[in-house]
Design an enzyme around this catalytic site. Sequence first.
Site, PDB file in Angstrom:
ATOM      1  N   SER A 186       0.710  -1.278   0.033  1.00 15.02           N
ATOM      2  CA  SER A 186       0.028   0.155   0.035  1.00 15.02           C
ATOM      3  C   SER A 186       0.872   1.151   0.110  1.00 15.02           C
ATOM      4  O   SER A 186       2.093   1.036   0.089  1.00 15.02           O
ATOM      5  CB  SER A 186      -0.924  -0.048   1.142  1.00 15.02           C
ATOM      6  OG  SER A 186      -0.110   0.321   2.307  1.00 15.02           O
ATOM      7  N   LYS A 187       0.169   2.408   0.078  1.00 14.37           N
ATOM      8  CA  LYS A 187       1.001   3.754  -0.146  1.00 14.37           C
ATOM      9  C   LYS A 187       1.971   3.975   1.162  1.00 14.37           C
ATOM     10  O   LYS A 187       3.073   4.321   1.103  1.00 14.37           O
ATOM     11  CB  LYS A 187       0.028   4.831  -0.239  1.00 14.37           C
ATOM     12  CG  LYS A 187      -0.441   4.938  -1.592  1.00 14.37           C
ATOM     13  CD  LYS A 187      -1.120   6.395  -1.620  1.00 14.37           C
ATOM     14  CE  LYS A 187      -1.946   6.451  -3.211  1.00 14.37           C
ATOM     15  NZ  LYS A 187      -3.125   7.285  -3.179  1.00 14.37           N
ATOM     16  N   ARG A 188       1.732   3.175   2.180  1.00 16.56           N
ATOM     17  CA  ARG A 188       2.523   3.358   3.189  1.00 16.56           C
ATOM     18  C   ARG A 188       3.794   2.741   2.948  1.00 16.56           C
ATOM     19  O   ARG A 188       4.916   3.137   3.806  1.00 16.56           O
ATOM     20  CB  ARG A 188       1.857   2.392   4.467  1.00 16.56           C
ATOM     21  CG  ARG A 188       0.881   3.005   5.380  1.00 16.56           C
ATOM     22  CD  ARG A 188       0.647   1.813   6.424  1.00 16.56           C
ATOM     23  NE  ARG A 188       0.045   0.648   5.931  1.00 16.56           N
ATOM     24  CZ  ARG A 188       0.848  -0.533   6.134  1.00 16.56           C
ATOM     25  NH1 ARG A 188       2.082  -0.350   6.879  1.00 16.56           N
ATOM     26  NH2 ARG A 188       0.509  -1.603   5.843  1.00 16.56           N
ATOM     27  N   GLY A 246       5.462   3.497   0.103  1.00 15.78           N
ATOM     28  CA  GLY A 246       6.156   4.218  -0.624  1.00 15.78           C
ATOM     29  C   GLY A 246       5.329   3.950  -1.956  1.00 15.78           C
ATOM     30  O   GLY A 246       4.070   3.637  -1.927  1.00 15.78           O
TER      31      GLY A 246
END
Length: 487
Positions: free
Chosen positions: A248-250, A252
């Site tokens: 996920s965006k967590r 990167g």
Amino acid sequence: MPATATTPRVRFAPSPTGYLHVGGARTALFNWLYARKYGGQFLLRIEDTDKARSTEESTRAIFEGLTWLGLDWDEEVVYQAQGLARHQRDAQLLLERGAAYRCFCTPAELEAQRAAAEARKESFKYDRRCARLPKDEVERRVAAGIPFVVRFLVPEGTTEWNDLVHGRIAFPNKDIEDFVILRSDGTPIYNLAVVSDDIAMRITLVMRGDDHISNTPKQILLYRALGHDTPEFAHVPMIHGLDGKKLSKRHGATAVADYRKEGILPSAMVNFLALLGWSPGGDREVMTLGEMVELFSIEGLQKKAAVFDPKKLEWMNGQHLSLLSAAELEPRVTPDVIAAGLATADELAARRDWYFALIDLLKVRARTVHDIVRQAVPYFAHTIEYDPEAVSKQWKDREATAEILGAIRERLAALPQWEPQAMEAALRGLAAERNLAAGKIFQPLRVALTGMMVSPGIFEVLSAMGRDLALKRLDDAVRYTKSVNGS
Ligand code: GLU
């Protein structure tokens, strides 16, 4: 070649509700590889039935991302929303065949049924009460304009398939609710639209992320009820971050376009993506798209989740960077060199051979185009900055450094020709006279020339930099080490 029953037809079916995600790109790639390997067709279907969330911008991002990666598609792009009439016809057909029924339960009624089930500590499954309505009652309600959804009547038995990645997968039908296929506004639910489209597109293999495994039994039931053979299914593993959680965006950047912006080469990106869930066997890792087609097989797909390691992507990019010739790299490097103010296009054109040799020299130690440009600075700039770490490590004793750099300058300036062998002889001679290891000469010199701790071989650096600039760098370094020392 005309499509025959044996020609594989696969598809990538993204919903245009965001950017092209690396997971989507990876699914697209596997489908593309399969089609190209077996002489089939790779089709693109934009699943734009969710009007509220689908955007043209996202559709464009999907096209751009796939094109950038080199994944070309066959035939016209299919837009799912345009299949509405067919989706509705298929739902009608299922109603006529008794494979589906109209459900008049309102959301509030369903909620009450759910709450009642919960109170009994049972898991809720629609009790198909509307399937038991007499025919004339159904007709009366339809005529009265009472809203309804269409539900699929799940038959008894077990639904199973031989997944090309996971092997046999079976779902007892009793665990599958009579799922909705058409909403009360007449629009299809995902499972119906997908099956209807995959039939219309004559898809022979559905390859997609294994988050769709639970949809597959429903889809197989729909194929059967519609009187069609089922395609084959292959569910490819999810992509996780280094912490083992779903990417996920967590973790990167997850958009293909972000990596493009960061200077990742498309050849490296597809190579990296291919290895997320697939292995060609052995320890082969660096491959071109053409080589991947050659090596691709369903047997090489893995069941276990793949791990997205950004460091590996960078490494992969470095590998692909070194595979490119200076002529291939130049169009990528030049805009950045110009943007960094290192040289103008005309200046680069005037020194083309030198410039290409420089790119060849620097690409070996670079992982990205940005790395090349960063390393190129000392070969252009009037003055450079010294990396503080390099200074503290290689120029520890400022006075001695100023002295040795001065001596190096003298030896080099005295050479009749600016030529690597002569430079090497001169500097090794100096080291021998001073009873110093050669590194004690080369390392401080490297910092003086480039400001950096690492660079290509020192004589290659000196050659590429040229006599005037190299001697100027040494003068600057002597001045710097003296002044810092004196202050
Ligand atoms: N639109 C679906 C998705 O993006 C397609 C799934 C499928 O391939 O059937 O997940």
